[in-house]
Structures are given as structure tokens and as C-alpha cells.
Design an enzyme around this catalytic site. Structure first.
Site, PDB file in Angstrom:
ATOM      1  N   ARG D 273       0.868  -1.172   0.000  1.00 40.01           N
ATOM      2  CA  ARG D 273       0.000   0.000   0.000  1.00 40.01           C
ATOM      3  C   ARG D 273       0.901   1.216   0.000  1.00 40.01           C
ATOM      4  NH1 ARG D 273      -0.753   2.170   4.850  1.00 40.01           N
ATOM      5  NH2 ARG D 273      -1.111   0.484   6.307  1.00 40.01           N
ATOM      6  N   HIS D 277      -2.871   4.160   5.489  1.00 33.13           N
ATOM      7  CA  HIS D 277      -4.027   3.263   5.618  1.00 33.13           C
ATOM      8  C   HIS D 277      -5.298   3.927   5.099  1.00 33.13           C
ATOM      9  CE1 HIS D 277      -6.867   0.423   7.314  1.00 33.13           C
ATOM     10  NE2 HIS D 277      -7.399   1.379   8.055  1.00 33.13           N
ATOM     11  N   TYR D 286       4.993   4.439  11.392  1.00 38.70           N
ATOM     12  CA  TYR D 286       5.315   3.011  11.482  1.00 38.70           C
ATOM     13  C   TYR D 286       6.109   2.464  10.308  1.00 38.70           C
ATOM     14  CZ  TYR D 286       0.940   2.895   8.787  1.00 38.70           C
ATOM     15  OH  TYR D 286      -0.035   3.112   7.864  1.00 38.70           O
TER      16      TYR D 286
HETATM   17  C1  LIG Z   1     -13.224  -6.991  13.053  1.00 36.88           C
HETATM   18  C2  LIG Z   1     -12.462  -5.736  12.802  1.00 36.88           C
HETATM   19  N1  LIG Z   1     -11.502  -5.362  13.660  1.00 36.88           N
HETATM   20  C3  LIG Z   1     -10.837  -4.207  13.501  1.00 36.88           C
HETATM   21  C4  LIG Z   1     -11.126  -3.380  12.445  1.00 36.88           C
HETATM   22  C5  LIG Z   1     -10.409  -2.031  12.300  1.00 36.88           C
HETATM   23  N2  LIG Z   1      -9.526  -2.042  11.130  1.00 36.88           N
HETATM   24  C6  LIG Z   1      -9.929  -1.546   9.944  1.00 36.88           C
HETATM   25  S1  LIG Z   1      -8.816  -1.829   8.725  1.00 36.88           S
HETATM   26  C7  LIG Z   1      -7.741  -2.579   9.788  1.00 36.88           C
HETATM   27  C8  LIG Z   1      -6.463  -3.149   9.256  1.00 36.88           C
HETATM   28  C9  LIG Z   1      -6.725  -4.154   8.175  1.00 36.88           C
HETATM   29  O1  LIG Z   1      -5.529  -4.667   7.683  1.00 36.88           O
HETATM   30  P1  LIG Z   1      -5.523  -5.645   6.438  1.00 36.88           P
HETATM   31  O2  LIG Z   1      -6.479  -6.761   6.680  1.00 36.88           O
HETATM   32  O3  LIG Z   1      -4.122  -6.031   6.200  1.00 36.88           O
HETATM   33  O4  LIG Z   1      -6.112  -4.812   5.233  1.00 36.88           O
HETATM   34  P2  LIG Z   1      -5.518  -3.485   4.582  1.00 36.88           P
HETATM   35  O5  LIG Z   1      -6.042  -2.334   5.377  1.00 36.88           O
HETATM   36  O6  LIG Z   1      -4.038  -3.597   4.609  1.00 36.88           O
HETATM   37  O7  LIG Z   1      -6.073  -3.483   3.207  1.00 36.88           O
HETATM   38  C10 LIG Z   1      -8.260  -2.582  11.076  1.00 36.88           C
HETATM   39  C11 LIG Z   1      -7.581  -3.128  12.249  1.00 36.88           C
HETATM   40  C12 LIG Z   1     -12.119  -3.821  11.556  1.00 36.88           C
HETATM   41  N3  LIG Z   1     -12.468  -3.103  10.475  1.00 36.88           N
HETATM   42  N4  LIG Z   1     -12.767  -4.986  11.759  1.00 36.88           N
END
Ligand SMILES: Cc1ncc(C[n+]2csc(CCOP(=O)(O)OP(=O)(O)O)c2C)c(N)n1
Ligand SMILES: Cc1ncc(C[n+]2csc(CCOP(=O)(O)OP(=O)(O)O)c2C)c(N)n1
Ligand SMILES: [Mg+2]
Ligand SMILES: [Mg+2]
Lengths: 338, 378, 338, 378
Positions: D273, D277, D286
Site C-alpha cells: 500500500r 491506511h 510506522y
Molecule cells: C473486526 C475488525 N476489527 C478491527 C477493524 C479495524 N480495522 C480496519 S482496517 C484494519 C487493518 C486491516 O488490515 P488488512 O487486513 O491487512 O487490510 P488493509 O487495510 O491492509 O487493506 C483494522 C484493524 C475492523 N475493520 N474490523
């Protein structure tokens, strides 16, 4: 109230005497016969017929695909039921015991309850979630929770609980016919109660029913506590009280009309349920009755509920569960002197 | 910053260094798909006879325990009993390989492991008797309460093991899960946390072929359940769960592996539940008696006794002594369950919180008044 | 009320002006400095300092082991915190948003809430579960739930929610010091509110506080709705009403004494919260106030709450959330003519 | 009894027939730990130039889409935007490999995949704009709503794919999960169900190295995330997620594998990415800018353009045409987001149920009265 497609009553089927368990089983079978999109899924529902035998014989009649033994994972069960419903099936999910529905809580709250709303009606989820609930059968911990308050507080879910054998049949048919998700709470200690049912009859969702007319005070209850309340009403005659008993049947939607009329008629009310009192459905009922019938009431609406404790071990559960005496004690506190 | 070792590095060749490494080499994590066996193989010759005799005595005791608990259930002395008959090798080995300072996280079926850990049967069976939720001092015995919601104890084991490591303590946590339990999300999350934290945990999966009525083929399509380990970067081992020597050996290695900081281990023990799921279950609905008969041939107790006899490692006196100890245990169980447990309804309000809330005090008063009225109805 | 070890106030620390977020951060830091067993864990709490920066700087000061970035799995987080607590640590768990606490629901209900009780006091779990909750910050779906009713209905949990910066500090200190599990609900829209705090001060668990004296009617509220109620009380002056405002702070245990006294003093009450009304904590409050103050009331206790709908999209949330006008409309319905 | 084929049998040699078999041979399930690449390898020579040009146009469009959405966010036209900048190869390939009758189950970051599926940007971005929860007809586009609770959409994909199969339809479901999402229990349960049901599902994990701030090394200790497949008896594949040709090829194979009844596939695409975020995140907390710079060298768009140029598969006119189409999309986005969305507060009460409950009718009346008073304050 929710749209309920009323299936044509099965010819002129005669009334039959069944247990609640058998009535539920019959409802599933009839629904599956009428609509090929209905399928049953869950842990042990297939070959075994369910730990309470509610799905007995369905795999034999409809095949393993329509009565699906799933892996042991409740979020996976409910989550995959969502996908099936999106494709046009009408899954009836069994979650084996009250406390074993909790792993599916996120799927239930964040998807099942919201999908219709978040897609502006484009993805309704006609899923019925059957959960055997409540105490009174000597279950060890995690097998006796009354979890209705969690579901009733969640918009987007219908929450139903039958208290009679006939409602076991008629309400389950309505739940399966509903285009909305229904949490269908089966009072497990009533599984063995016996009565007559008329196959094919569907109870509309959202109507409470007055099970006993009375003039002194009104007991408001549902599910496993209905028989206890009826017993209390009988016993109350000896004290000179003539108690009305209302069976709510549907917690969401709530039948304000029936309930308020029944309370206004007596001017006194007690709410009775097994679940923990604090923040329980009884709080909602008491609050809305007092909001709406304030000047008709001679006394505050009282609550007789389970204590605010984790469900006790089998040998102590009778002290936790609302019994006839505790209900009569509450009726006695309804300020009769004033 | 961190007290803990990081998992060991990648083999640089398989993964570009800029792509979110380090990654582990999968080869050492993969289980041998043939379950490890000792009894009846040349490996058995090297076994310490005293260890085998000890395991035998434990199995005899365990079998008798299962029988007695089942009888007590029929007599209404237990609310429910999930027997571990046929799985005694796993049960006793799980306890035997742990040090006193290690922790055990059992499931509802693992009361025999709890008893093998030194908890008295009446205490181990409290939950199933129905007078209380739990019967022993978890800290004194370093044994968590029986866990009913499936696989939910697995993350507890990981957290405890990690906490011990943070404190610098030499503690391993061993948790027991069923084949069905491996399907739960909590199982996955626990293994993943264990892998990432490199926590000293051993996951013992007793694969008895069924989750109540659901056979393994409807539970998982994995090559073996032990193969799940690789997805968490931890080591998987597969063992014949009815070969007490093999289970003991694999678990000993696994515990040592974890204790030495080399990371968690997932052990799948292939076994069979000879009785129904619980006394309330009707196993004839979902399995044939042929299948049960076939598995009786591989009864862990019979397998070990045969080995001991064939190798002249035990004599009739030894067998009789084991049986006698088992009878003593059974007698103790009968005696302890003979008397009705003491029950205090007012205890319902104890230990909900450190101190009761005002709400609980009111409710306790209500119950006290009811009990008084019951005692003296006037 | 729960045992609260009162840590020695940090020397004669002067009052400091902080945001709620900073106050919470300070509380965590002070607790970690005083007790090496306290550790913080959750998604993004370490290097990032949390998505709301509540754990900012803790990893730098205390190391990655005491401010632990976990894998992304809420049941795993809470479940491993249980194991840590069994070993004598005092984990402070952050669950990133209200709706992302649901995956941990089974661990919370079946273990965290019950462990002390099921082991007869042998395994208390001193875990603090911090959950940013509620709406008002324009969050997209699943980021604005008010989930307090689920927790308040669960025996064995303390449920706290601070509404002021000082309480952000003092109540979080009390939560961490408590030997019972605490669900600590942080109103995310108050994270940026500013006020003075006295470091080292610990608020005892279980006490409501009267934030505004008044004679006409009493508003009962908590968390994110407190500022709205105070604003409404100001606005009510123009209508000739002098409103008292009670901040509940602790939903479990519930401070009946303070609440009932405040309601009896005015004879009228409105309960205000953001969460869905049906089966919400407001139902409990309204029911118990009417049970206990029935003959002191000139009108039924009314409720102003979120509607019984899934939380709306950001651009519509203001219509859902209780605002000053909706509160004043309810006050106007308190039967002033009679 | 069952309509579905059972998973294919075990290799009898590795597992005793009586031990809860059949079990699968793990070998074919294990991913090659080296991510599959095409561009810059001899394999690229066999690629259809038109496919590559098509992917290029999609990538250009996708990049412009990400830029425009980011700009709209800065202008306050979106409540929040999780950009997929740097991940466009995964996004466009995921859509490109599906038939119209297939279903896509995206996560919150996958709006570009949704747009590539034919949904208009303003509809795809509705959730993130904040005027409604969702913006397109999921059934018409066979695309589920964006899913925010991590990994919870994965079991939906499995259920839908299974239902389609029960109906005899030739439908594949593809679901997109992040590296962080693989830690959730729902991910595990979905893969396990898929394996057991042999459902035609493809799980595409975009491993972009971070879950918000948490790097993969704190998320998983697995050799690769694709290695998780073996624990479910399904096939794992690893691909360079910044090589559009490779992603397209691997996903095409995976979809075909699933469609033909050979079972589900887990594909890990290693990517990055490039932005924070979301707009609300500060990525400098980070990760280093060196790391970002290094990954910019492997920008999927640059990689493909270089390949096309080096092999003379595109000329300046082609590049210009792609850019022009992208500008048109951007202009459309600006126009569509220029006007304020229509909002009807009374819509809050619609679609909670098929018909409003009496309670909702009362509450709707209350809001209607408030709105009337607001409109005419007197
Ligand atoms: C069940 C749940 N826990 C926490 C979150 C908060 N949250 C949103 S995105 C994220 C990180 C997601 O990381 P990843 O799965 O690697 O996807 P990326 O954002 O890198 O596309 C978090 C912790 C959420 N959306 N759902
Ligand atoms: C979360 C949860 N879901 C369902 C159950 C009900 N249940 C109790 S035991 C059991 C089967 C467990 O099978 P397995 O894990 O293989 O263990 P075994 O009984 O074979 O020892 C089920 C479904 C439960 N206890 N917990
Ligand atoms: Mg099993
Ligand atoms: Mg990621």
C-alpha cells in the site's frame, strides 16, 4: 409487523397431539416440503437429527444438502447462511445452545441485522436462527443462558419465542416465511410439553396473546415463564387475586396494543422472565408500560426475573429461576392497600 | 525492546527480502502424515520399562475412572458425563509430561487428565455433578477450569504461557481441544497468536473422529489436522493416540520444544471415543458397531498391556496391583459421591464481583427472605 | 462497589489542562509506572499509539512487551488477556471500535464475566477492556455503535463510561485498579474535549454524580450525551425550566441512591442516551426509577434515545442522535399542566 | 444423498484406512514459496499482447481513480478513503477474471475492484462518501457491499458459492481479504467450510505488508499466508501482486479450478500500500520512507508500462489514449461528487424490516414532527 406469506393450510389436516419438539420438527418438514429454497443447517442437525431431535428425519427425507451437518463453527454457520440467503435460499440455522450462539454475534449484529437496511432493501436476509434457550433442564454452565435481551436490543432482527406447542409450529412457520431475519428462541424446558396443533397454521409475527383473562393484575411474560405464570395465576385464586396473563410471543416487534390494553384493564402489572433482570427485556416492558399507562396504574410495574448473576449450577438453578412463590410475592407488593 | 526472541529467520532464497519478510521455511513444520507409533515397532525396545509400567498403571486407573463415572451418571450422581473411554492414553500422557509448574487447559472431556494431574475425582467432576461450576483450586493445581465453549480455552493457554515467559518463568501451557474444536475461530486465533508470540504452548488435539455425530470428513478436508500448524509457522506432529508410549514421547518432545523457546507445537493424536458423546447421546444414530468393534482392537489399554506382556515387562502381580489401585480409586469415588453435596443457595450471590453490588445485595435479601419463609411457612 | 486500591496520589501534582484522549493516555502511563503488572495490548496500540492515540508513547516508554501490538483478532486478544490475567498480569485491552468488539463477545460473556464466579473467587480477572464507542464523529457504518446495553446486561462485568476529562483519568485508573473485569466505554466524540485533571486521583467505581442542580426535572444520562444534556439544561432556562443533570458514570454497579434522590427532588425525569432505545440501558433506568419513585413522580419517566435502527450513515447521524431539541421536547411532554 | 462431489480421496499409503479418513495428500496443496512472476521472465513472451494492453488501461484508470478519490477526500467530499494505490494490479485483475455471473465479495479497500466490475465510482464510493451505507444493486452487479468488519465477508462468499452449486449454477465467488484479516476467526471458518463443502470460492489475500500499522511479522509467523491453505485441504498459490500479468494468470487459473469443481483456492498476492491506511492515518509513524521508495520501484503500473514499452507492445498513442480515458473517469468523478447528495432523513426508517414495526412508525412520526418544526420554526 413483518410480511408473512401465509402458506395455504395443508388441506384439512386434523389437529394432532405433539410435543413442542415434534411441533417444531413438523414445522420444519412442512416448510421444506412447500418451498425447495428452505434448508436446515447447523451442528449435528443431519445424521443425528439435532441434540434435541428437532431436525429428526429431515436429512433422510430431504437429503444431506438440505439438512446440512456443518463444521463446528458458529460464525461460519451464520456467515455462510448469509451467503446462501443472498443467493435466494432460506436457511434455517440451528445454534446448538444459547451460549454457543455468542461466537456468531458479530455476524448477527454487523450483517444479519443490518443487511437489508444497509443495502436499502436490496439484500433482505430471510434467515431463521433457531436457538434453544433458558434453564430448567439441569444443564451445566453455558447451557442455560437466556440471551433474548441481546437480540431484542438489536434493530433489524425479529425476536420470537413460542410458549405453547401450537405456537412452536405456527410461529416457526411464520419465522421461516418471513423475509426478515428472525431469532427464534426455543424454551428448551418446554420441548417435552404436549398439546394439539393444527398443521399448516401460521401465526402472524408481532402479536401478543392474552392466555388468561383476569381482573386484579396482569402478568406479562413469554417463553419458558408462561407456564409458571399460568400456574401462579391458578395459585393466586386462593389469595383472592384474579390474574390476567399475557404471552408476548414476539419481543420485536412488540405488541404495544395488546399489552397496554391488558394492563389498563387491571391497573397493575408484573413482568416475569428468566433472564437476568438488569437491562433485561423486562426493563423495556416495564418502562414502556409505565410510560404509556402511567395514570392507569395503581402501583409501579414490578419485575420478577433471574438474578443479576451468571446462571447457577444445576442443583441451585431453582433458586434463580422465577417460581410461583416469587411471582405471588411480587403480586402481593402491588400496593393493594392504597 | 522486546524480551522475547523473534521467530528465527527465513531462508533468504525463497523470499525476496523486501516482501514483508522474514518468512519461515515450511519444511520443518510439516508433520509426517503417518502417525507416529512406538508400541509394536523397533523404537519400543529403547523405552524405559518403568515408564511403560507407569503409563500402564495410569491407563488402568483411567479406564476404571471412566467406568465409575459412567456408573455414577447412571445412578444420577452426575448431571452429565462425557467419557474419555478409549482416549485414556492421551489423557494420562497430557498430564504426565507436564511439570508441576506447567499449566493444563482442559476441555469438558478431559477430567481424566485433570485427575491425572492430582485433582481428586470429586473435585474434577464438580461441574458435571452439578453442585458447582468448578471444583479445584486452579492456581494450586495449575489447571484451568474445564472449558465447555469449544476451543475458547486455547487463547487462554497462549496468554498464560506468554505472561509466564514475560516474567522469566520456565512454564509451558498445554491445552486440549477436540477435532471438532479445531473448526472454531478461537482455535485459529490462538495458534496464530502462539506463532507470532513464539509462546511456549502445546496444542493437543484429540482427534477421536467425531464432534458429537459429525465425522471428521465433514469437519475438515485437511491432509491431517496437524497440517494446520504450518499456517501459523509452528511445528505439527501426528501421533497414534492409542499408543501411550508414542503419545508420551511426542508430547514430551513438544513440551521440551516449547520450553526451550523453540516455539509452540500442534500435536494431533488420532484416537477414538469408545462410548457415546455423553450419557445423553445415542451413538448408534451416527456410527456402526463394526466401527466401534474395530477400534476396540486398538484400545490403548489393551495395546499397552499386550506389549508389556509380550516383552515380559509386567507379571500378573503387576497387573493385579494396577487393578487394585484402580479399585481403590473407584471406591473413593463411590464414597465421595455417596453423600449429597452441601448446597448454599445464598452462595449464588458470592463471587459475582469482588464485592457485591448494591443490586446484588438487594437480591440476596429477597432470596434470604424466601428461604426463611420456606423454612418456616407458618 | 468494587474494591478499588487507591494508589497514592502522585506527590502534589498540579492540575493540568488536557484533552480526554490525553487524560486517558496519562492514566495508562501512570498505572503502568506504578504497577509493573499492568500491560496494554490490542491492534495498533504499540508503534502507532492507537488509532485515537490513546496509547501514544507507551511502547516507547515501557517497551513492546508492555504495550503489545497484537495480531488482528479480537477473540484472540481478549482470550489471551484472560490467560495473562490468570498468571497475575493486569491487561488493559483496546478493542479498536465498538462494532469490532463483537468478535470477542463469547470470550467476554462466557469467560471474562464468569471466571471469578465459576471458580468461586479463585480466578479473578482484573482486565480492563477499553472500547471507543458511540457516534457523532462521522464514522462510516460499524464505527459508531453504542453497545453498552449488551455489557450492562451481563452479570460479572463492571461497565463504566466517563463523560468528563477528569473522569477519563480517574475512572480509567479505577478500572485498572479494580480486581474485576471492567468494560470501559470511551465516548469517542469526547476524545477532543478539554479540561483540567488532577493526576493521581482515582474515582471510586459505582458512583453517579449530579453535574447540575435543578428543580423542575432531572435528566439522567451518561457518556457522550452528558454535554448534550448540559446544553439542553442551559437552553431550558429560556423555557422557564431548571433542569438537574445526573451523570451515571457507572452502569454496573448502578448508583440507585444518587439517582433516586435526584429524581425524587424534582418529581420528573428524562433518560437520555445515544443507543437504540428498545431494550437499551435507558429502559432499565426508567423502569427502576418508576419502580422506586412511583409516588414521587408527576409524570412517567420519558426516554430520549437513538431510534431503533442500525446506526445511520454520517450525513444523517444528527437526525438519529439525541439533540437539545429532542430533549427539550421530551421535557415539555412531562405533563406540566396536571 | 448429496448433490456435491466429495473431495477426492486420500493416498492410501499415508493414512491408515480406519483412522477417520479420507485424508488428502498435502503436496499438491502447498504453494511454491517463491511468488509467481511473469513480467520480466520468459513466461511473459507467451502472453497475449491485447490482454496486457487491457490490463495496462485498467491500471492507468485505477491509478487515476485512486488519485481522484484521494483529492475528493481532501476536499471533504468523502468521509474517509482507504486508497488502493500500489495495489491496483490486484484490484483490476480480481474483477477482470470473473464472469458476469460470478460474485465478488470486496473489503472496504476494494472499491477499485468494484469499479472495475462496472459499478460507477459514485456508487462504489457511497459508503465512504457518507450519504448512505451502500450504493449499487448488489444482485445486478453480483457484487456484495463493501465489508468493513474484517474477514466477515469470507463466509458469505462460501455460502453463496455453495448455494449456487446446489442450484446447479456455474458460479464462482471471489472474496478479497487483507493480510491482517487472515488473523480473524472468520477467515479460518470460511476456509474450513470451503474445504469441507468443496465450494467454488477463491480467497484473494492482498498482502500489503501492514494492517494499519502492524507489519506482517507481528501478524503471522507462517512461511507465507498461502501456506494456510493446506490446513483446510485447499490449494494455495503465491503471486507477485505488483505483476498484473501474474496476478491475472494465477487468478484465472484459480477461478477455473474452483469453477470446475476441483475446490477452493487461496491466493496470496504480495503487494504494498503506497499511501497511508486511510487519509486519517499517519504512515510515517510506522514505516520508513526508504521502504516506500523501494516499493515505488515495483509500482505495478510502472512495471507493466516498462514491459509494454520494452517489448514494443504499446506506443505513445496507446499511452495517451489510456491516460485520456482515465481523465474522463476523473472528470466524471468530479462532476458526480460536485453536487451534494440528496438526503432524506425519513429514509432512516426504511428497510429496517420489510415493513416498519409499530415502534418504528411511532419514531418516524416523531422525526417527521421535528423536521416540520425545523422547517417552520414559528
Ligand atoms: C473486526 C475488525 N476489527 C478491527 C477493524 C479495524 N480495522 C480496519 S482496517 C484494519 C487493518 C486491516 O488490515 P488488512 O487486513 O491487512 O487490510 P488493509 O487495510 O491492509 O487493506 C483494522 C484493524 C475492523 N475493520 N474490523
Ligand atoms: C462454541 C460451542 N459450540 C457448540 C458446542 C456444543 N458441543 C459440545 S461438545 C460438541 C462436539 C465437540 O467435538 P470435539 O471438539 O471433536 O470434541 P469431543 O466431544 O469429540 O471430545 C459440541 C458441538 C460447544 N460446547 N461450544
Ligand atoms: Mg471429537
Ligand atoms: Mg494489509
Amino acid at each position: 409487523m413483518s410480511t408473512v406469506a401465509t402458506p395455504a393450510p395443508q388441506s384439512s389436516a386434523p389437529a394432532r397431539s405433539l410435543t413442542m419438539a415434534q411441533a417444531l420438527n413438523t414445522a420444519l418438514r412442512d416448510a421444506m416440503r412447500e418451498d425447495p429454497n428452505v434448508l436446515v443447517m447447523g451442528e449435528d442437525v443431519g445424521t443425528l437429527g439435532g441434540v434435541f431431535r428437532i431436525t429428526d428425519g429431515l436429512a433422510a427425507e430431504f437429503g444431506a444438502d438440505r439438512c446440512l451437518d456443518t463444521p463446528l463453527a458458529e460464525a461460519g454457520i451464520l456467515g455462510s447462511a448469509i451467503g446462501m440467503a443472498m443467493y435466494g435460499l432460506r436457511p434455517v440455522v440451528e445454534l446448538q445452545f444459547d451460549a454457543f450462539a455468542y461466537p456468531a454475534f458479530e455476524q448477527l449484529l454487523s450483517h444479519v441485522a443490518k443487511m437489508r437496511n444497509r443495502t436499502a432493501g436490496q439484500l433482505p436476509l430471510p434467515i431463521t436462527i433457531r436457538i434453544p434457550y433458558g434453564g430448567g433442564i439441569g444443564g451445566v454452565e453455558h447451557h442455560s443462558d437466556s440471551s433474548e435481551a441481546y437480540y431484542a436490543h438489536t434493530p433489524g432482527l425479529h425476536v420470537l419465542t413460542p410458549a405453547t406447542v401450537a405456537d412452536g409450529y405456527g410461529m416457526l412457520r411464520a419465522a421461516i416465511a418471513s423475509d426478515d431475519p428472525v431469532v427464534f428462541l426455543e424454551p428448551k424446558r418446554l420441548y417435552w410439553s404436549k398439546d394439539e396443533i393444527t398443521p399448516g397454521s401460521v401465526e402472524p409475527i408481532g402479536r401478543a396473546v392474552v392466555r388468561r383473562q383476569g381482573t386484579s393484575a396482569t402478568l406479562l411474560t413469554y417463553g419458558p415463564s408462561l407456564p409458571v405464570c399460568l400456574e401462579a395465576a391458578e395459585a393466586a385464586k386462593a389469595e383472592g387475586w384474579d390474574l390476567a396473563v399475557v404471552d408476548l410471543r414476539s419481543l420485536t416487534p412488540f405488541d404495544d396494543e395488546t399489552v397496554m390494553a391488558a394492563v389498563r384493564a387491571t391497573g397493575r402489572a408484573v413482568v416475569v422472565h428468566e433472564a437476568t433482570g438488569f437491562g433485561g427485556v423486562g426493563a423495556e416492558i416495564a418502562a414502556r408500560v409505565m410510560e404509556r399507562c402511567f395514570h392507569h396504574l395503581a402501583a409501579p410495574v414490578l419485575r420478577v426475573t433471574g438474578f443479576d448473576i451468571p446462571f447457577p449450577p444445576p442443583m441451585l438453578e431453582r433458586h434463580h429461576l422465577p417460581g410461583v412463590d416469587r411471582i405471588l410475592d411480587a403480586v402481593a407488593r402491588l400496593q393493594w392497600e392504597q | 525492546m522486546t524480551l522475547l526472541d523473534q521467530p528465527t529467520g527465513p531462508s533468504a532464497s525463497v523470499w525476496p527480502p523486501d516482501a514483508h519478510g522474514p518468512r519461515r521455511d515450511p519444511a520443518p513444520l510439516l508433520p509426517d502424515p503417518e502417525p507416529f507409533r512406538m508400541l509394536g515397532t523397533p523404537a519400543a525396545d529403547k523405552l524405559d520399562p518403568e515408564l511403560l509400567r507407569d503409563l500402564y498403571r495410569r491407563l488402568v486407573l483411567g479406564r476404571r475412572y471412566n467406568q465409575q463415572a459412567t456408573t455414577l451418571t447412571k445412578q444420577g450422581r452426575l448431571a452429565v458425563y462425557p467419557a474419555s473411554t478409549g482416549q485414556e492414553a492421551c489423557q494420562v500422557a497430557a498430564a504426565a509430561v507436564l511439570r508441576e509448574t506447567d499449566w493444563l487447559f482442559p476441555s469438558y472431556r478431559d477430567t481424566l487428565a485433570v485427575v491425572s494431574r492430582g485433582v481428586r475425582p470429586v473435585a474434577a467432576l464438580t461441574l458435571l455433578r452439578g453442585n458447582a461450576h468448578h471444583g479445584w483450586d486452579p492456581k494450586a493445581h495449575r489447571t484451568a477450569p474445564l472449558c465447555t465453549p469449544l476451543a475458547t480455552q486455547a487463547p487462554h493457554a497462549v496468554g498464560l504461557a506468554h505472561a509466564a515467559r514475560l516474567r522469566g518463568d520456565d512454564v509451558v501451557a498445554l491445552t486440549m481441544v477436540g477435532d471438532g474444536g479445531t473448526s472454531e475461530g478461537d482455535f485459529h486465533e490462538a495458534l496464530n497468536f502462539a506463532g507470532v508470540l513464539n509462546a511456549p504452548v502445546v496444542f493437543l488435539v484429540q482427534n477421536n473422529g467425531y464432534a458429537i455425530s459429525v465425522p471428521l470428513s465433514k469437519q475438515s478436508a485437511a491432509p491431517t489436522l496437524a497440517h494446520k500448524a504450518v499456517g501459523y509457522g509452528i511445528s505439527g506432529r501426528l501421533v497414534d493416540g492409542n499408543d501411550a508410549a508414542a503419545v508420551h514421547s511426542v508430547l514430551t518432545e513438544a513440551v521440551e520444544h516449547a520450553r526451550s523457546g523453540r516455539g509452540p507445537v500442534l500435536v494431533e493424536a488420532v484416537t477414538y471415543r469408545l462410548e457415546a458423546h455423553t450419557n445423553a447421546d445415542d451413538a448408534t444414530r451416527y456410527r456402526t458397531s463394526d466401527e466401534v468393534v474395530a477400534w476396540r482392537q486398538r484400545d490403548p489399554l489393551a495395546v499397552l498391556e499386550r506389549h508389556l506382556r509380550e516383552h515380559d515387562l509386567i507379571d500378573d502381580a503387576g497387573v493385579a496391583a494396577a487393578a487394585e489401585a484402580a479399585e481403590e480409586l473407584a471406591a473413593e469415588m463411590r464414597a465421595e459421591f455417596h453423600s449429597e453435596p452441601e448446597l448454599d443457595p445464598m452462595s449464588l450471590f458470592e463471587h459475582v464481583y469482588a464485592e457485591p453490588t448494591p443490586q446484588l445485595r438487594e437480591q440476596a435479601d429477597l432470596l434470604a427472605a424466601e428461604l426463611a419463609a420456606e423454612a418456616d411457612p407458618r
